[in-house]
Design a protein around this motif. Structure first.
Motif, mmCIF file in Angstrom:
data_model
loop_
_atom_site.group_PDB
_atom_site.id
_atom_site.type_symbol
_atom_site.label_atom_id
_atom_site.label_comp_id
_atom_site.label_asym_id
_atom_site.label_seq_id
_atom_site.Cartn_x
_atom_site.Cartn_y
_atom_site.Cartn_z
ATOM 1 N N ALA A 168 0.827 -1.272 -0.040
ATOM 2 C CA ALA A 168 -0.154 -0.038 -0.006
ATOM 3 C C ALA A 168 0.999 1.180 0.170
ATOM 4 N N GLU A 169 0.156 2.393 -0.233
ATOM 5 C CA GLU A 169 0.814 3.758 -0.031
ATOM 6 C C GLU A 169 0.097 4.608 1.036
ATOM 7 N N VAL A 170 0.553 5.105 1.889
ATOM 8 C CA VAL A 170 0.001 5.804 3.118
ATOM 9 C C VAL A 170 -0.400 7.279 2.262
ATOM 10 N N MET A 171 -1.774 7.422 2.425
ATOM 11 C CA MET A 171 -2.311 8.710 1.910
ATOM 12 C C MET A 171 -2.650 9.858 2.987
ATOM 13 N N LYS A 172 -2.851 9.315 4.116
ATOM 14 C CA LYS A 172 -3.269 10.248 5.019
ATOM 15 C C LYS A 172 -3.048 9.599 6.405
ATOM 16 N N ILE A 173 -2.724 10.359 7.572
ATOM 17 C CA ILE A 173 -2.410 9.826 8.883
ATOM 18 C C ILE A 173 -3.188 10.622 9.729
ATOM 19 N N ASP A 174 -4.136 10.025 10.487
ATOM 20 C CA ASP A 174 -4.933 10.912 11.764
ATOM 21 C C ASP A 174 -4.636 10.335 12.954
ATOM 22 N N LYS A 175 -3.615 10.909 13.541
ATOM 23 C CA LYS A 175 -3.210 10.456 14.764
ATOM 24 C C LYS A 175 -4.188 10.386 15.994
ATOM 25 N N PRO A 176 -4.961 11.651 16.074
ATOM 26 C CA PRO A 176 -5.850 11.679 17.386
ATOM 27 C C PRO A 176 -7.074 10.900 17.030
ATOM 28 N N GLN A 177 -7.293 10.437 15.793
ATOM 29 C CA GLN A 177 -8.388 9.349 15.751
ATOM 30 C C GLN A 177 -7.705 7.796 15.590
ATOM 31 N N GLN A 178 -6.389 7.417 15.356
ATOM 32 C CA GLN A 178 -5.823 6.396 15.390
ATOM 33 C C GLN A 178 -6.045 5.770 14.016
ATOM 34 N N LYS A 179 -6.120 6.661 13.022
ATOM 35 C CA LYS A 179 -6.805 6.161 11.686
ATOM 36 C C LYS A 179 -5.465 6.430 10.731
ATOM 37 N N ILE A 180 -5.628 5.355 9.539
ATOM 38 C CA ILE A 180 -4.805 5.623 8.563
ATOM 39 C C ILE A 180 -5.522 5.466 7.302
ATOM 40 N N THR A 181 -5.218 6.432 6.212
ATOM 41 C CA THR A 181 -5.874 5.997 4.799
ATOM 42 C C THR A 181 -4.652 5.354 3.955
ATOM 43 N N LEU A 182 -4.967 4.323 3.394
ATOM 44 C CA LEU A 182 -3.954 3.572 2.513
ATOM 45 C C LEU A 182 -4.919 3.165 1.147
ATOM 46 N N LYS A 183 -3.863 3.536 0.200
ATOM 47 C CA LYS A 183 -4.259 3.044 -1.246
ATOM 48 C C LYS A 183 -3.505 1.588 -1.465
ATOM 49 N N HIS A 184 -4.416 0.855 -1.239
ATOM 50 C CA HIS A 184 -4.037 -0.495 -1.061
ATOM 51 C C HIS A 184 -4.218 -1.627 -2.352
ATOM 52 N N LYS A 229 3.828 -2.238 3.847
ATOM 53 C CA LYS A 229 3.259 -3.770 3.774
ATOM 54 C C LYS A 229 2.376 -3.540 4.981
ATOM 55 N N PHE A 230 1.158 -4.294 5.037
ATOM 56 C CA PHE A 230 0.403 -4.193 5.904
ATOM 57 C C PHE A 230 -0.535 -5.367 6.236
ATOM 58 N N ASP A 231 -0.808 -5.705 7.300
ATOM 59 C CA ASP A 231 -1.735 -6.884 7.620
ATOM 60 C C ASP A 231 -3.142 -6.106 8.141
ATOM 61 N N GLN A 269 -14.705 -3.357 12.584
ATOM 62 C CA GLN A 269 -14.031 -2.390 12.078
ATOM 63 C C GLN A 269 -12.706 -3.021 11.331
ATOM 64 N N TYR A 270 -12.623 -2.469 10.062
ATOM 65 C CA TYR A 270 -11.223 -2.973 9.371
ATOM 66 C C TYR A 270 -10.089 -2.296 10.143
ATOM 67 N N THR A 271 -9.183 -3.009 10.382
ATOM 68 C CA THR A 271 -7.883 -2.743 11.524
ATOM 69 C C THR A 271 -6.904 -3.110 10.935
ATOM 70 N N VAL A 272 -5.992 -2.246 10.915
ATOM 71 C CA VAL A 272 -4.403 -2.645 10.706
ATOM 72 C C VAL A 272 -3.658 -3.207 11.944
ATOM 73 N N LEU A 273 -3.366 -4.476 11.647
ATOM 74 C CA LEU A 273 -2.583 -5.233 12.854
ATOM 75 C C LEU A 273 -1.134 -5.250 12.892
ATOM 76 N N LYS A 274 -0.690 -4.934 11.501
ATOM 77 C CA LYS A 274 0.905 -4.672 11.518
ATOM 78 C C LYS A 274 1.112 -3.720 10.169
ATOM 79 N N LEU A 275 2.268 -3.004 10.477
ATOM 80 C CA LEU A 275 2.238 -2.022 9.243
ATOM 81 C C LEU A 275 3.725 -1.616 9.461
ATOM 82 N N ALA A 276 4.430 -1.647 8.198
ATOM 83 C CA ALA A 276 5.852 -1.668 8.187
ATOM 84 C C ALA A 276 6.501 -1.005 6.787
ATOM 85 N N PRO A 277 7.065 0.334 6.728
ATOM 86 C CA PRO A 277 7.510 0.814 5.401
ATOM 87 C C PRO A 277 8.433 -0.130 4.923
#
Length: 98
Positions: free
Chosen positions: A30-46, A79-81, A88-96
């Motif tokens: 995937a590619e990281v499109m947006k990061i929202d730390k306060p909401q603990q969310k990430i937008t991914l183009k996957h 790469k993410f799992d 809720q769709y949840t990222v379990l692992k995330l690594a550049p």
């Protein structure tokens, strides 16, 4: 005969437990499109997420651990799992990736 029955019962119980576990997440590019730390969310183009039967798209995911967001920035290839956790769709692992 009693020993056989208890072994068979344990085997059936173990099979039931494993069947109830979530499917194993498989790493997706995937590619990281947006990061929202306060909401603990990430937008991914996957790419395709096989364990979720999901085609390639851009979408927002919840992250299991907010610390994951400190390891990436917008534009990073990752790469993410992911899996469905608590509905809720949840990222379990995330690594550049390099």
């Amino acid at each position: 005969m009693t020993r056989f029955r208890s072994t068979a019962a344990l085997t059936l119980a173990a099979a039931a437990v494993f069947a109830a576990l979530p499917t194993h997440a498989q790493s997706t590019d995937a590619e990281v499109m947006k990061i929202d730390k306060p909401q603990q969310k990430i937008t991914l183009k996957h790419g395709e997420i096989k364990n979720l039967d999901m085609p390639p798209m851009t979408m927002v995911f919840r992250v299991q651990d907010a610390g994951m967001l400190d390891a990436v920035k917008v534009g990073d290839k990752v790469k993410f799992d992911a899996d469905k956790v608590g509905g809720q769709y949840t990222v379990l692992k995330l690594a550049p990736t390099k």
